[in-house]
Design a protein around this motif. Structure first.
Motif, PDB file in Angstrom:
ATOM      1  N   ALA A 102      -2.343  13.459  29.745  1.00 24.71           N
ATOM      2  CA  ALA A 102      -2.725  14.736  29.998  1.00 24.71           C
ATOM      3  C   ALA A 102      -4.313  15.101  29.255  1.00 24.71           C
ATOM      4  O   ALA A 102      -5.176  15.302  28.598  1.00 24.71           O
ATOM      5  N   ILE A 103      -5.425  15.572  30.968  1.00 21.11           N
ATOM      6  CA  ILE A 103      -6.799  15.555  31.180  1.00 21.11           C
ATOM      7  C   ILE A 103      -6.896  17.419  31.500  1.00 21.11           C
ATOM      8  O   ILE A 103      -6.528  17.651  32.185  1.00 21.11           O
ATOM      9  N   VAL A 104      -6.746  18.736  29.936  1.00 28.57           N
ATOM     10  CA  VAL A 104      -7.201  19.632  30.245  1.00 28.57           C
ATOM     11  C   VAL A 104      -8.549  20.349  29.476  1.00 28.57           C
ATOM     12  O   VAL A 104      -8.918  20.233  28.662  1.00 28.57           O
ATOM     13  N   LYS A 105      -8.538  21.013  30.313  1.00 29.78           N
ATOM     14  CA  LYS A 105     -10.108  21.560  30.630  1.00 29.78           C
ATOM     15  C   LYS A 105      -9.167  23.142  29.317  1.00 29.78           C
ATOM     16  O   LYS A 105      -8.638  23.475  29.534  1.00 29.78           O
ATOM     17  N   ASN A 106     -10.357  23.467  29.133  1.00 27.30           N
ATOM     18  CA  ASN A 106     -10.425  24.164  27.405  1.00 27.30           C
ATOM     19  C   ASN A 106     -10.452  25.632  27.893  1.00 27.30           C
ATOM     20  O   ASN A 106     -11.065  26.071  27.735  1.00 27.30           O
ATOM     21  N   TYR A 107      -9.847  26.259  28.725  1.00 27.53           N
ATOM     22  CA  TYR A 107      -8.676  27.134  29.029  1.00 27.53           C
ATOM     23  C   TYR A 107      -7.378  27.978  28.591  1.00 27.53           C
ATOM     24  O   TYR A 107      -6.375  26.781  28.445  1.00 27.53           O
ATOM     25  N   THR A 108      -7.893  28.582  27.977  1.00 23.90           N
ATOM     26  CA  THR A 108      -5.851  29.407  27.294  1.00 23.90           C
ATOM     27  C   THR A 108      -5.416  29.290  28.239  1.00 23.90           C
ATOM     28  O   THR A 108      -3.910  28.243  27.229  1.00 23.90           O
ATOM     29  N   GLY A 109      -5.290  29.527  29.736  1.00 23.69           N
ATOM     30  CA  GLY A 109      -3.959  29.853  30.378  1.00 23.69           C
ATOM     31  C   GLY A 109      -3.357  27.681  30.442  1.00 23.69           C
ATOM     32  O   GLY A 109      -1.981  27.289  30.184  1.00 23.69           O
ATOM     33  N   ASP A 110      -4.093  27.066  30.886  1.00 21.46           N
ATOM     34  CA  ASP A 110      -4.399  26.070  30.807  1.00 21.46           C
ATOM     35  C   ASP A 110      -3.372  24.829  29.897  1.00 21.46           C
ATOM     36  O   ASP A 110      -3.035  23.911  29.474  1.00 21.46           O
ATOM     37  N   VAL A 111      -4.453  25.547  28.825  1.00 20.96           N
ATOM     38  CA  VAL A 111      -3.936  25.293  27.361  1.00 20.96           C
ATOM     39  C   VAL A 111      -2.664  24.863  26.864  1.00 20.96           C
ATOM     40  O   VAL A 111      -1.553  24.216  26.885  1.00 20.96           O
ATOM     41  N   LEU A 112      -2.491  25.918  27.581  1.00 18.66           N
ATOM     42  CA  LEU A 112      -0.277  26.801  26.570  1.00 18.66           C
ATOM     43  C   LEU A 112       0.477  25.901  28.133  1.00 18.66           C
ATOM     44  O   LEU A 112       1.520  25.498  27.799  1.00 18.66           O
ATOM     45  N   ASN A 113       0.079  25.866  29.298  1.00 19.28           N
ATOM     46  CA  ASN A 113       0.409  25.473  30.311  1.00 19.28           C
ATOM     47  C   ASN A 113       0.952  24.507  30.238  1.00 19.28           C
ATOM     48  O   ASN A 113       1.742  23.897  30.566  1.00 19.28           O
TER      49      ASN A 113
END
Lengths: 331, 331
Positions: A102-113
């Protein structure tokens, strides 16, 4: 607000549906929940790659689904993280049994979800590794982020990790390659104008007619400072210098130079920025071995650009050059 | 006016120079006079393809120089035809002895300047055929045109004629294919906002916040009428209907559906337009056999889009599908 949309509440779904029809040779679109999958589904023996995030940054991420890059993209509402319930079927659909990155951009919502979805997927027996992309040198912590934001460098992570998965690397290796790209890529952007989120209906911020925002985020988050509008060459230097300083690129090293448009910038202006960035790198004895210019990680109709530098070694260069067949990147 | 440029007088040359550096594997740039040539020069035994016109429509035409498309592109100043002195070396550089097809959008300045350059080239022993593209159904005669304007259909003419040249067709055959594409392609556009020519410094026209211009030209020339801002679906119908009426596409025929962005339109909006155009074609029993969506024939940072339909037969489909390797189109 004038936009080529129908109901602001349906713009993402309608756009993704149209995308699926236009590129039915490359992708399959599921509407509920909204997902863009590589046509033909998960590839046996191959690590699956999944990314996602708020819409409004197109072609990121759906435009990068296909051979040599992503297996699934999960678009949220505009500038809003997709929910765990939406990410989960993306993760399971991308898994052929070889695991998923999973490639996730570092934004709080994205990281948590994504974290929640990964836990759920693992409960279902899917092995998942996560890489968090945080290439933006403009600010440490910001409106939506702890730490640095993930911006245009995401394209390089998805392309290169996608090539590693395609050649048959296992999950740990693909994750290590993705982390190596993230460790070697830095970006910084500028905004000339704000953008308007459809369901909000007014510009995200005010930017006077004679000022630009240096270090802008891809959702219009504040950058480092505002300056009076300056020449492209001056602005390019103000973007490139902090990137090179943070990355500590040495004379004689090879880099990928990526000039990204924010969505509303004429292509001719991106090449003016590219020209100056290329010149400044050459002046420092840094070798521009690869380049990319265009609208890849956008902020709706925002005018502006970002400059990304990726330090290349032989393996990263080979993986960058490997064939890719997606709607937005193809060679 | 805020733009990522330096001196407005040098923006085209600087942009083309940057373009040449970014795509040095595909093109060679000459700066005086300004020319973009296929890397490696004219190909022995192959008809050369040359196009050109005012800058500000990027990636048209320089983005279409390369294998399977153009041999040379001649960019004028922004929205200004290149001069005969500039077009002439483009024609001679593209000639390997097999002759050259000049692809000219139907604007008075372009047509006159290409005519003069063609005469000069023929004096130097180059065989030149000319195709004038006039796919815009919006208006007959306009600010800069006798007859219809040449707009996004130019991409189809250049791609398909380029593939015919690449497979070894002679000059008469390549010219006939180009004319057949032009006879079977129609377009119409809409503007949501005006654009600003750098050396002018103010928007080309005034468009109130609650109106859009249906039938806009790619230089901001007046279209058919202004309407209150409407939904994407309504506007798409207003663009597609006149195109289909003029083209007289019958139920069961195959078409290429091309939704082109004017430069400042978010990609998500282009796919909303594509979705509705695709639906409307299917409702009429017309088969969308191929599609293209993106910013290909732009008007600087103008927000808006155009819808192009090309009637396909087996040969045109095969030539559309043939490999192409340019900065802006690649498969």
């Amino acid at each position: 607000m004038k936009k080529l949309i129908n109901d602001p509440e349906h713009v993402v779904a309608e756009s993704v549906e149209g995308f699926g029809w236009a590129h039915s040779d490359i992708v399959e679109v599921r509407l509920d929940p909204l997902l863009v999958l590589r046509r033909g589904g998960a590839v046996a023996g191959k690590v699956g790659l999944v990314s996602g995030g708020g819409a409004g940054h197109e072609p990121l991420h759906a435009g990068f689904v296909g051979v040599g890059m992503l297996d699934a993209a999960v678009p949220g509402a505009v500038f809003t993280s997709p929910t765990p319930d939406q990410i989960l079927p993306g993760l399971t659909a991308a898994d052929s049994g070889s695991g998923v990155l999973a490639i996730v951009k570092n934004y709080t919502g994205d990281v948590l979800n994504f974290e929640t979805a990964v836990e759920l997927a693992e409960d279902e027996g899917v092995s998942v590794a996560v890489v968090v992309v945080d290439d933006d040198v403009a600010v440490k912590d910001s409106l939506y982020t702890a730490g640095r934001r993930g911006v245009a460098g995401t394209v390089a992570v998805e392309k290169i990790a996608g090539a590693a998965a395609e050649r048959g690397d296992d999950l740990a290796s693909v994750a290590a390659i993705a982390a190596r790209v993230n460790a070697n890529v830095r970006s910084m952007g500028v905004a000339l104008t704000a953008c308007t989120v459809p369901h909000v209906g007014r510009p995200s911020f005010d930017l006077p007619d004679d000022e630009v925002e240096i270090g802008i985020g891809i959702h219009g988050e504040p950058g480092r400072h505002r300056i009076p509008a300056a020449s492209a060459d001056v602005i390019t230097g103000m973007l490139l210098d902090p990137v090179l300083e943070d990355l500590e690129v040495a004379r004689g090293e090879n880099v990928l130079l990526f000039v990204n448009g924010m969505g509303g910038t004429p292509q001719s202006e991106l090449y003016v920025v590219y020209r100056q960035a290329h010149r400044l790198l050459e002046e420092r004895g840094i070798i521009v071995a690869r380049s990319l210019v265009g609208n890849y990680v956008t902020s709706l109709e925002m005018q502006g650009a970002s400059v990304t530098v990726l330090r290349l070694d032989d393996e990263l260069t080979e993986l960058w050059d490997a064939p890719v067949h997606t709607a937005a990147l193809r060679w």
